[in-house]
Design an enzyme around this catalytic site. Structure first.
Site, PDB file in Angstrom:
ATOM      1  N   CYS A  24       0.846  -1.204   0.000  1.00 37.32           N
ATOM      2  CA  CYS A  24       0.000   0.000   0.000  1.00 37.32           C
ATOM      3  C   CYS A  24       0.879   1.253   0.000  1.00 37.32           C
ATOM      4  CB  CYS A  24      -0.903   0.010   1.228  1.00 37.32           C
ATOM      5  SG  CYS A  24      -1.756   1.573   1.462  1.00 37.32           S
ATOM      6  N   VAL A  25       0.648   2.122  -0.966  1.00 33.11           N
ATOM      7  CA  VAL A  25       1.531   3.279  -1.129  1.00 33.11           C
ATOM      8  C   VAL A  25       1.467   4.229   0.065  1.00 33.11           C
ATOM      9  CG1 VAL A  25      -0.170   4.549  -2.541  1.00 33.11           C
ATOM     10  CG2 VAL A  25       2.255   5.131  -2.691  1.00 33.11           C
TER      11      VAL A  25
END
Lengths: 130, 118
Positions: A78-79
């Site tokens: 997840c960025v």
């Protein structure tokens, strides 16, 4: 069965990351398909290629990277979680003017949309390390 | 379309769980899935109006809750036992939520394709 995993736990601090790895191996051995492994929150630490483990401890970071490569798993970090924790690829490091790249290239950095996509395309989504 | 149920069980501060679950809810809502957002245990604190976390150097996690309606998330539930066990009442809430029981939550979980709890 088509299965996806969401991993919330960091390696070494919670059992979840290790359990997820073992679950993933068992599912593959039983001929299930792993659609995606999504690393969220502290789970992104599993994708950090700069982690150094003591020689007498199990290197969970290396184990994940190896599993992802061997089975060509779709492993997504997840960025938003990754940026906060310094898990960066070259593109993000350059964008935010940071000096190093830390994510193992076996993992992609992307958004929660990839987790929703995993929900839509899997029979089961199993969370670890909550 | 899938039915995704989210169990918000953590308080709004002290960990990033409330925010992490809310981000999942909003992402799923963008993909127009059927969403059931259930607040129970310490999660009921997320619903309280008048939160001011300025002294914690934290953002108000619940400030985004009124936007749920805009995202089409209209099935918001609150476990009445959890609320009462903490000496709270429904007139202290930031957004409307339907009260439910542990039995109702069991049913909602049973009818879901996927459940996420944070």
């Amino acid at each position: 069965m088509i299965i996806s995993l969401v991993i919330h736990g960091a390696p070494g601090t919670t059992q979840g990351a290790q359990t997820a790895l073992t679950f993933c191996r068992a599912a593959l051995a039983a001929d299930h398909r792993i659609y995606r492994v999504f690393f969220y929150e502290d789970g992104v630490h599993n994708a950090n290629a700069l982690s150094v483990w003591p020689q007498d401890e199990y290197d969970l970071n290396a184990a994940w990277a190896t599993l992802v490569r061997e089975h060509e798993l779709d492993a997504v970090v997840c960025v938003a979680s990754a940026l906060r924790r310094g898990v960066l690829n070259a593109e993000e490091a350059s964008r935010y003017e940071k000096t190093g790249v830390s994510v193992d290239p076996a993992f992609d950095i992307s958004g929660l949309g990839q987790w929703v996509d995993a929900c839509l395309n899997s029979d089961r989504v199993v969370s670890f390390g909550v | 379309m899938k039915t995704l149920t989210f169990l918000a069980r953590s308080g709004p501060y002290g960990s990033s769980k409330a925010k992490a679950l809310l981000d999942m809810v909003l992402s799923a809502a963008v993909f127009e899935q059927k969403i059931q957002y259930i607040f129970l245990d310490d999660g009921v604190y997320q619903l309280l109006a008048g939160q001011d976390p300025a002294l914690l150097a934290a953002k108000n996690v619940s400030a985004a809750l009124p936007a749920l309606e805009l995202y089409g998330v209209d099935q918001v539930y609150l476990d009445l036992d959890s609320l009462q066990a903490r000496g709270l009442s429904t007139d202290q809430l930031l957004i409307p939520a339907s009260t439910c029981s542990a039995g109702d939550i069991s049913k909602m979980i049973a009818e879901s394709d996927m459940v996420f709890s944070l």
